[in-house]
Each structure stands twice: as structure tokens, then as C-alpha cells.
Design a protein around this motif. Structure first.
Motif, PDB file in Angstrom:
ATOM      1  N   PRO A   4      54.342  44.578  24.243  1.00  0.00           N
ATOM      2  CA  PRO A   4      54.167  43.429  25.135  1.00  0.00           C
ATOM      3  C   PRO A   4      53.117  43.695  26.208  1.00  0.00           C
ATOM      4  O   PRO A   4      52.938  44.824  26.661  1.00  0.00           O
ATOM      5  CB  PRO A   4      55.544  43.232  25.767  1.00  0.00           C
ATOM      6  N   LYS A   5      52.389  42.640  26.574  1.00  0.00           N
ATOM      7  CA  LYS A   5      51.365  42.780  27.603  1.00  0.00           C
ATOM      8  C   LYS A   5      52.019  42.921  28.970  1.00  0.00           C
ATOM      9  O   LYS A   5      53.139  42.460  29.177  1.00  0.00           O
ATOM     10  CB  LYS A   5      50.460  41.550  27.619  1.00  0.00           C
ATOM     11  N   LYS A   6      51.260  43.535  29.896  1.00  0.00           N
ATOM     12  CA  LYS A   6      51.764  43.640  31.262  1.00  0.00           C
ATOM     13  C   LYS A   6      51.688  42.277  31.917  1.00  0.00           C
ATOM     14  O   LYS A   6      50.806  41.473  31.604  1.00  0.00           O
ATOM     15  CB  LYS A   6      50.933  44.638  32.062  1.00  0.00           C
ATOM     16  N   ARG A   7      52.583  42.036  32.813  1.00  0.00           N
ATOM     17  CA  ARG A   7      52.621  40.758  33.505  1.00  0.00           C
ATOM     18  C   ARG A   7      51.448  40.641  34.476  1.00  0.00           C
ATOM     19  O   ARG A   7      51.138  41.573  35.207  1.00  0.00           O
ATOM     20  CB  ARG A   7      53.938  40.645  34.275  1.00  0.00           C
ATOM     21  N   THR A   8      50.780  39.459  34.489  1.00  0.00           N
ATOM     22  CA  THR A   8      49.681  39.203  35.415  1.00  0.00           C
ATOM     23  C   THR A   8      50.270  38.854  36.774  1.00  0.00           C
ATOM     24  O   THR A   8      51.210  38.060  36.858  1.00  0.00           O
ATOM     25  CB  THR A   8      48.827  38.026  34.907  1.00  0.00           C
ATOM     26  N   SER A   9      49.713  39.428  37.816  1.00  0.00           N
ATOM     27  CA  SER A   9      50.233  39.169  39.158  1.00  0.00           C
ATOM     28  C   SER A   9      49.964  37.721  39.550  1.00  0.00           C
ATOM     29  O   SER A   9      49.062  37.063  39.026  1.00  0.00           O
ATOM     30  CB  SER A   9      49.586  40.109  40.174  1.00  0.00           C
ATOM     31  N   ILE A  10      50.758  37.242  40.486  1.00  0.00           N
ATOM     32  CA  ILE A  10      50.633  35.856  40.939  1.00  0.00           C
ATOM     33  C   ILE A  10      49.265  35.606  41.562  1.00  0.00           C
ATOM     34  O   ILE A  10      48.644  34.568  41.312  1.00  0.00           O
ATOM     35  CB  ILE A  10      51.761  35.521  41.951  1.00  0.00           C
ATOM     36  N   SER A  11      48.755  36.563  42.326  1.00  0.00           N
ATOM     37  CA  SER A  11      47.452  36.375  42.975  1.00  0.00           C
ATOM     38  C   SER A  11      46.326  36.304  41.942  1.00  0.00           C
ATOM     39  O   SER A  11      45.416  35.483  42.050  1.00  0.00           O
ATOM     40  CB  SER A  11      47.175  37.493  43.976  1.00  0.00           C
ATOM     41  N   ARG A  14      46.484  32.987  40.218  1.00  0.00           N
ATOM     42  CA  ARG A  14      45.970  31.939  41.106  1.00  0.00           C
ATOM     43  C   ARG A  14      44.436  31.938  41.117  1.00  0.00           C
ATOM     44  O   ARG A  14      43.801  30.889  41.086  1.00  0.00           O
ATOM     45  CB  ARG A  14      46.519  32.140  42.514  1.00  0.00           C
ATOM     46  N   ILE A  15      43.840  33.140  41.132  1.00  0.00           N
ATOM     47  CA  ILE A  15      42.380  33.265  41.114  1.00  0.00           C
ATOM     48  C   ILE A  15      41.817  32.672  39.819  1.00  0.00           C
ATOM     49  O   ILE A  15      40.857  31.899  39.846  1.00  0.00           O
ATOM     50  CB  ILE A  15      41.961  34.740  41.266  1.00  0.00           C
ATOM     51  N   HIS A  16      42.421  33.013  38.676  1.00  0.00           N
ATOM     52  CA  HIS A  16      41.957  32.494  37.393  1.00  0.00           C
ATOM     53  C   HIS A  16      42.073  30.976  37.346  1.00  0.00           C
ATOM     54  O   HIS A  16      41.167  30.290  36.872  1.00  0.00           O
ATOM     55  CB  HIS A  16      42.766  33.099  36.241  1.00  0.00           C
TER      56      HIS A  16
END
Length: 56
Positions: A4-11, A14-16
Motif C-alpha cells: 500500500p502507498k503511504k498516505r499523503t499529508s493534508i497539506s 491541499r497544495i495539489h
């Protein structure tokens, strides 16, 4: 084996998302600007075929 992929941070998420929205906003701005210049007949880089009175 699938990992499984690592979770992308909320920040980062938001940037993406903001970059994605900005791209759409700039495209809409460009299209609106072009439409406005065609409507006011001030366009220098876009050619529109003009109808003559004979065609009407």
C-alpha cells in the motif's frame, strides 16, 4: 507483492488541489479574455470571418 502507498499529508493534498484549481481558473480567464476581445473586435491574434451585408 503489492504494497500500500503511504498516505499523503493534508497539506500536500491541499497544495495539489489548489494547483489543479488554479490551472482551471487560468484557462477560464484566458478563454473569457479571448471571447471578450473577439466580441469587442479588438483581437490582434485571432481572426474571425466577418459576414458581409450580401450574405444576409
Amino acid at each position: 507483492m503489492a504494497v500500500p502507498k503511504k498516505r499523503t499529508s493534508i497539506s500536500k493534498k491541499r497544495i495539489h488541489r489548489n494547483n489543479w484549481k488554479k490551472k482551471g481558473y487560468l484557462a477560464a480567464l484566458k478563454a473569457f479574455s479571448l471571447a471578450k476581445s473577439i466580441y469587442t473586435r479588438n483581437s490582434k491574434s485571432f481572426f474571425v470571418q466577418q459576414k458581409s451585408n450580401k450574405d444576409l
